[in-house]
Write a protein that holds these residues in place. Sequence first.
Motif, PDB file in Angstrom:
ATOM      1  N   ILE A  55       7.260 -64.883 -55.866  1.00 44.53           N
ATOM      2  CA  ILE A  55       7.615 -63.600 -56.480  1.00 44.53           C
ATOM      3  C   ILE A  55       6.975 -63.505 -57.873  1.00 44.53           C
ATOM      4  CG2 ILE A  55       9.529 -62.233 -57.443  1.00 44.53           C
ATOM      5  CD1 ILE A  55      11.278 -63.547 -55.135  1.00 44.53           C
ATOM      6  N   VAL A  56       7.130 -64.568 -58.657  1.00 41.33           N
ATOM      7  CA  VAL A  56       6.636 -64.558 -60.043  1.00 41.33           C
ATOM      8  C   VAL A  56       5.110 -64.668 -60.087  1.00 41.33           C
ATOM      9  CG1 VAL A  56       6.637 -65.884 -62.207  1.00 41.33           C
ATOM     10  CG2 VAL A  56       8.795 -65.410 -61.024  1.00 41.33           C
ATOM     11  N   ASP A  57       4.553 -65.599 -59.320  1.00 45.49           N
ATOM     12  CA  ASP A  57       3.107 -65.845 -59.378  1.00 45.49           C
ATOM     13  C   ASP A  57       2.316 -64.639 -58.860  1.00 45.49           C
ATOM     14  OD1 ASP A  57       3.866 -68.314 -60.313  1.00 45.49           O
ATOM     15  OD2 ASP A  57       3.484 -69.387 -58.447  1.00 45.49           O
ATOM     16  N   ALA A  58       2.859 -63.967 -57.839  1.00 47.59           N
ATOM     17  CA  ALA A  58       2.156 -62.813 -57.279  1.00 47.59           C
ATOM     18  C   ALA A  58       2.198 -61.618 -58.233  1.00 47.59           C
ATOM     19  CB  ALA A  58       2.758 -62.437 -55.925  1.00 47.59           C
ATOM     20  N   LEU A  59       3.249 -61.535 -59.062  1.00 47.61           N
ATOM     21  CA  LEU A  59       3.349 -60.423 -60.016  1.00 47.61           C
ATOM     22  C   LEU A  59       2.444 -60.611 -61.226  1.00 47.61           C
ATOM     23  CD1 LEU A  59       7.217 -59.803 -60.121  1.00 47.61           C
ATOM     24  CD2 LEU A  59       5.483 -58.155 -59.381  1.00 47.61           C
ATOM     25  N   ALA A  60       2.054 -61.866 -61.489  1.00 43.18           N
ATOM     26  CA  ALA A  60       1.327 -62.153 -62.736  1.00 43.18           C
ATOM     27  C   ALA A  60      -0.076 -61.554 -62.713  1.00 43.18           C
ATOM     28  CB  ALA A  60       1.247 -63.661 -62.951  1.00 43.18           C
ATOM     29  N   GLU A  61      -0.470 -60.996 -63.864  1.00 40.49           N
ATOM     30  CA  GLU A  61      -1.848 -60.505 -64.033  1.00 40.49           C
ATOM     31  C   GLU A  61      -2.845 -61.637 -63.817  1.00 40.49           C
ATOM     32  OE1 GLU A  61      -3.172 -57.353 -65.104  1.00 40.49           O
ATOM     33  OE2 GLU A  61      -1.193 -56.834 -64.322  1.00 40.49           O
TER      34      GLU A  61
END
Length: 236
Positions: A114-120
């Motif tokens: 969830i977090v890694d996929a959202l990161a620029e």
Amino acid sequence: MSAEQDPVKLMKQEVGRAAAARVQSGTIVGLGTGSTTAYAIEFLGDRIKKGELKDIKGIPTSFQASVLAKQYGIPLTTLDEVDRIDIAIDGADEVDPQHNLIKGGGAAHTREKIVDALAEQFIVVVDSSKIVDRLGSTFPVPVEVIPLAMTPVMRAIEKLGGKPELRMGVKKAGPVITDQGNMVIDVKFDSIDNPGELEKTLNNIPGVLENGLFVGVTDLVLVGEVVDGKPVIREL
């Protein structure tokens, strides 16, 4: 040999340091899980203490990451509070030539994804033992499953040609329970020809929350190795 001289530990520290050095003031940072990422969190804390980094907020991917962030003085926030994640730093259990990953050795892959996929920008920190020609060569694919669906999910995975095994606790009787209160099935596949397809297929099984195939999310891989007893970092 003391920890200071242990070349593998030094190398993990240097990879963590190289990732932490890429974080800039005023950013929201995804804080990954695992031993190498733990050093990145420590060095972020150092940079904040020294006044090099200001106005940073971290979003932890696990209980481990949030404990470390608090320990090293990194202010935390949540996905409800932010509208973006500028950079995420996380480890991996395998990295293939296309920068696809298998993650989830620490059972935190759902929150990590969830977090890694959202990161620029998503930076992966690994040592060279994690680099493989094909995903699944050395590491099973972790699948997080809602407990009541355990048996039907295992049957569905067998039909796909996988060999599923419920992950059991170490120093704990019974299965590993994730931060979300679910269980993890580790699945060995003879070969993963199309990681992107397999990722979708596994996630479409009712009762599966998320799996450890990370396809097309990685921007940069920092690889550490020990050469002549010294840590060397390269970019993939």
